[in-house]
Write a protein that holds these residues in place. Structure first.
Motif, mmCIF file in Angstrom:
data_model
loop_
_atom_site.group_PDB
_atom_site.id
_atom_site.type_symbol
_atom_site.label_atom_id
_atom_site.label_comp_id
_atom_site.label_asym_id
_atom_site.label_seq_id
_atom_site.Cartn_x
_atom_site.Cartn_y
_atom_site.Cartn_z
ATOM 1 N N ARG A 99 0.867 -1.183 0.000
ATOM 2 C CA ARG A 99 0.000 0.000 0.000
ATOM 3 C C ARG A 99 0.902 1.232 0.000
ATOM 4 O O ARG A 99 1.609 1.487 0.979
ATOM 5 C CB ARG A 99 -0.915 0.040 1.233
ATOM 6 N N ILE A 100 0.873 1.969 -1.098
ATOM 7 C CA ILE A 100 1.644 3.207 -1.218
ATOM 8 C C ILE A 100 0.642 4.362 -1.184
ATOM 9 O O ILE A 100 -0.193 4.493 -2.081
ATOM 10 C CB ILE A 100 2.473 3.243 -2.507
ATOM 11 N N ALA A 101 0.726 5.179 -0.166
ATOM 12 C CA ALA A 101 -0.164 6.334 -0.024
ATOM 13 C C ALA A 101 0.505 7.540 -0.672
ATOM 14 O O ALA A 101 1.640 7.886 -0.325
ATOM 15 C CB ALA A 101 -0.443 6.599 1.448
ATOM 16 N N THR A 102 -0.179 8.184 -1.607
ATOM 17 C CA THR A 102 0.498 9.069 -2.555
ATOM 18 C C THR A 102 0.223 10.560 -2.377
ATOM 19 O O THR A 102 0.662 11.359 -3.201
ATOM 20 C CB THR A 102 0.120 8.666 -3.990
ATOM 21 N N GLU A 103 -0.482 10.973 -1.310
ATOM 22 C CA GLU A 103 -0.662 12.415 -1.076
ATOM 23 C C GLU A 103 -0.610 12.666 0.430
ATOM 24 O O GLU A 103 -1.617 12.916 1.075
ATOM 25 C CB GLU A 103 -1.989 12.920 -1.645
ATOM 26 N N GLU A 104 0.582 12.581 0.981
ATOM 27 C CA GLU A 104 0.746 12.617 2.426
ATOM 28 C C GLU A 104 1.570 13.845 2.805
ATOM 29 O O GLU A 104 2.605 14.125 2.206
ATOM 30 C CB GLU A 104 1.393 11.325 2.901
ATOM 31 N N ASP A 148 -6.123 2.650 -15.156
ATOM 32 C CA ASP A 148 -4.696 2.897 -14.940
ATOM 33 C C ASP A 148 -4.405 4.348 -14.594
ATOM 34 O O ASP A 148 -3.245 4.770 -14.605
ATOM 35 C CB ASP A 148 -3.897 2.491 -16.168
ATOM 36 N N ARG A 149 -5.438 5.128 -14.275
ATOM 37 C CA ARG A 149 -5.221 6.530 -13.907
ATOM 38 C C ARG A 149 -5.759 6.855 -12.520
ATOM 39 O O ARG A 149 -5.783 8.025 -12.132
ATOM 40 C CB ARG A 149 -5.865 7.456 -14.949
ATOM 41 N N VAL A 150 -6.154 5.861 -11.763
ATOM 42 C CA VAL A 150 -6.687 6.083 -10.422
ATOM 43 C C VAL A 150 -5.873 5.246 -9.442
ATOM 44 O O VAL A 150 -5.796 4.017 -9.578
ATOM 45 C CB VAL A 150 -8.182 5.711 -10.332
ATOM 46 N N ILE A 151 -5.248 5.912 -8.464
ATOM 47 C CA ILE A 151 -4.381 5.230 -7.511
ATOM 48 C C ILE A 151 -4.689 5.699 -6.092
ATOM 49 O O ILE A 151 -5.330 6.719 -5.874
ATOM 50 C CB ILE A 151 -2.890 5.427 -7.848
ATOM 51 N N TYR A 152 -4.173 4.949 -5.146
ATOM 52 C CA TYR A 152 -4.533 5.140 -3.740
ATOM 53 C C TYR A 152 -3.769 6.290 -3.090
ATOM 54 O O TYR A 152 -2.586 6.516 -3.351
ATOM 55 C CB TYR A 152 -4.241 3.847 -2.968
ATOM 56 N N LEU A 177 -12.907 -2.706 -2.437
ATOM 57 C CA LEU A 177 -13.336 -2.347 -3.786
ATOM 58 C C LEU A 177 -13.442 -3.605 -4.655
ATOM 59 O O LEU A 177 -12.660 -4.546 -4.486
ATOM 60 C CB LEU A 177 -12.337 -1.375 -4.422
ATOM 61 N N PRO A 178 -14.387 -3.625 -5.584
ATOM 62 C CA PRO A 178 -14.573 -4.819 -6.425
ATOM 63 C C PRO A 178 -13.505 -4.921 -7.514
ATOM 64 O O PRO A 178 -13.772 -4.752 -8.706
ATOM 65 C CB PRO A 178 -15.966 -4.593 -7.018
ATOM 66 N N LEU A 179 -12.280 -5.196 -7.083
ATOM 67 C CA LEU A 179 -11.135 -5.310 -7.986
ATOM 68 C C LEU A 179 -10.513 -6.691 -7.834
ATOM 69 O O LEU A 179 -10.448 -7.233 -6.723
ATOM 70 C CB LEU A 179 -10.077 -4.253 -7.649
ATOM 71 N N ASP A 180 -10.026 -7.232 -8.948
ATOM 72 C CA ASP A 180 -9.296 -8.488 -8.835
ATOM 73 C C ASP A 180 -7.873 -8.201 -8.353
ATOM 74 O O ASP A 180 -7.477 -7.044 -8.160
ATOM 75 C CB ASP A 180 -9.310 -9.259 -10.156
ATOM 76 N N ASP A 181 -7.080 -9.239 -8.146
ATOM 77 C CA ASP A 181 -5.757 -9.070 -7.550
ATOM 78 C C ASP A 181 -4.868 -8.158 -8.399
ATOM 79 O O ASP A 181 -4.122 -7.319 -7.866
ATOM 80 C CB ASP A 181 -5.077 -10.430 -7.369
ATOM 81 N N LYS A 182 -4.919 -8.312 -9.712
ATOM 82 C CA LYS A 182 -4.090 -7.490 -10.588
ATOM 83 C C LYS A 182 -4.511 -6.029 -10.516
ATOM 84 O O LYS A 182 -3.664 -5.119 -10.439
ATOM 85 C CB LYS A 182 -4.187 -8.006 -12.028
ATOM 86 N N GLU A 183 -5.811 -5.787 -10.558
ATOM 87 C CA GLU A 183 -6.311 -4.410 -10.476
ATOM 88 C C GLU A 183 -5.979 -3.790 -9.128
ATOM 89 O O GLU A 183 -5.601 -2.615 -9.039
ATOM 90 C CB GLU A 183 -7.819 -4.390 -10.698
ATOM 91 N N LYS A 184 -6.104 -4.572 -8.068
ATOM 92 C CA LYS A 184 -5.825 -4.054 -6.726
ATOM 93 C C LYS A 184 -4.339 -3.728 -6.579
ATOM 94 O O LYS A 184 -3.969 -2.731 -5.946
ATOM 95 C CB LYS A 184 -6.274 -5.061 -5.674
ATOM 96 N N LYS A 185 -3.484 -4.549 -7.151
ATOM 97 C CA LYS A 185 -2.051 -4.270 -7.082
ATOM 98 C C LYS A 185 -1.730 -2.964 -7.815
ATOM 99 O O LYS A 185 -0.923 -2.155 -7.338
ATOM 100 C CB LYS A 185 -1.246 -5.426 -7.692
#
Length: 345
Positions: free
Chosen positions: A8-13, A299-303, A322-330
């Motif tokens: 989990r990389i948090a990108t606006e801290e 591919d333009r929305v990240i955590y 969120l309803p994402l598969d493993d690849k999407e969640k990664k």
């Protein structure tokens, strides 16, 4: 407990050195700064509450306290940048010193904890030449991974041609520019401040969404097609407006309503889907996240979390669900951040 298959990389801290907070206090005591700055930082620095004390304690820390919070919440890395309003409200010599100090402190934390922190450079856009040189220093000497701009600079916006060198530098260095919210400028803030809406409730979105669309309409991505930007809070409402933005961009282009505005090679939505990454900071809400992913692309929305302004284990759990598969969640939690900021595995 199920083992995660991703970081989990948090990108606006957010971060602010003690010296920056002290200068904010000094500015407040002297009645300086704009109306938005006084509203925001009087609240955080002059009012005692659980929320304000938590923020002030955490925002100045890049050590054990922050790391303990990350461990407790399950955050592997933070992308750290100077909080709003940055240093743009100060006189030029002080702003330069504080930007360099901030970058040195962030770089030091990244060296101490290379698997936990990624740094964004602070600049002082009152002095564009200094800012370009400081960005080069921050990237090439300090190892920082981009630049954070806290929206307007004393009421001026990045579509002003005088700020183009900062975009050119980011493109040349192949690092992103992260557009972070600020309170609205004095020319914009009146009705928002009067209604108690000038900060995160609504004013940040009004200010930063307007700023982002001005940047898109300036044609900067046509000049620098490899330029990358990051924007928080799911794009500050712009994904919801994309159909109408594209429509009236076409109408006004054909009818020459705004002759001062350059013709874009593509529809405005193209740049949001190709040059700009949107983070979920403060927006841990499945309907909004799913809609935004459907509009601008998965591919333009990240955590992001928005630490220490908005900190909640429940919000992390909501995004884990969120309803994402493993690849999407990664991609959502890890790979997208690595791509945007150039983070090595």
């Amino acid at each position: 407990m199920q083992t995660r298959k991703h970081e989990r990389i948090a990108t606006e801290e957010a971060y602010a050195p003690v010296k920056v907070l002290n200068e904010y206090r000094r500015l407040l005591e002297g009645g300086g700064g704009d109306r938005g700055f006084r509203s925001l930082w009087t609240y955080y620095l002059k009012n005692e509450s659980v929320h304000t004390n938590f923020l002030v304690d955490r925002i100045q820390d890049l050590g054990e306290r922050r790391l303990a919070d990350m461990d407790r919440l399950g955050i592997d890395r933070q992308v750290v940048g100077l909080t709003c309003p940055g240093v743009e409200l100060f006189d030029v010599p002080l702003a330069r010193d504080l930007a360099q100090l901030t970058n040195d402190r962030i770089a030091e934390a990244c060296r101490r904890h290379p698997k936990r922190f990624v740094g964004l450079a602070a600049v002082a856009l009152q002095d564009v030449e200094f800012s370009v040189n400081e960005l080069h220093r921050a990237v090439n000497e300090l190892g920082l991974k981009g630049v954070i701009i806290n929206s307007h600079t004393r009421g001026e916006y990045l579509d002003d041609p005088k700020f183009e060198p900062i975009f050119a530098a980011a493109a040349e260095l192949d690092v992103p520019l992260y557009l972070h919210p600020n309170t609205p400028s004095d020319a914009l803030i009146g009705p928002l401040l009067d209604g108690g809406l000038d900060t995160a409730t609504f004013g940040f979105g009004v200010e930063t969404g307007m700023h982002l669309i001005r940047i898109i309409f300036s044609g900067i991505f046509d000049k620098y097609p490899t330029l990358r930007m990051g924007v928080g809070h799911l794009g500050e409402g712009l994904p919801f407006w994309l159909f109408r933005i594209d429509h009236y961009h076409g109408v006004h282009g054909r009818t020459k309503r705004y002759p001062f505005r350059p013709d874009l090679r593509e529809k405005p939505s193209y740049y949001l889907r190709n040059n700009i990454w949107l983070t979920t900071s403060g927006m841990a809400w499945e309907p909004a996240i799913s809609f935004t992913r459907s509009v601008v692309g998965e591919d333009r929305v990240i955590y992001a979390m928005d630490y220490p302004y908005q900190v909640s284990a429940e919000e992390i759990a909501a995004q884990d669900a969120l309803p994402l598969d493993d690849k999407e969640k990664k991609y959502f939690f890890e790979t997208g951040a690595r791509q945007l900021f150039g983070i090595d595995a």
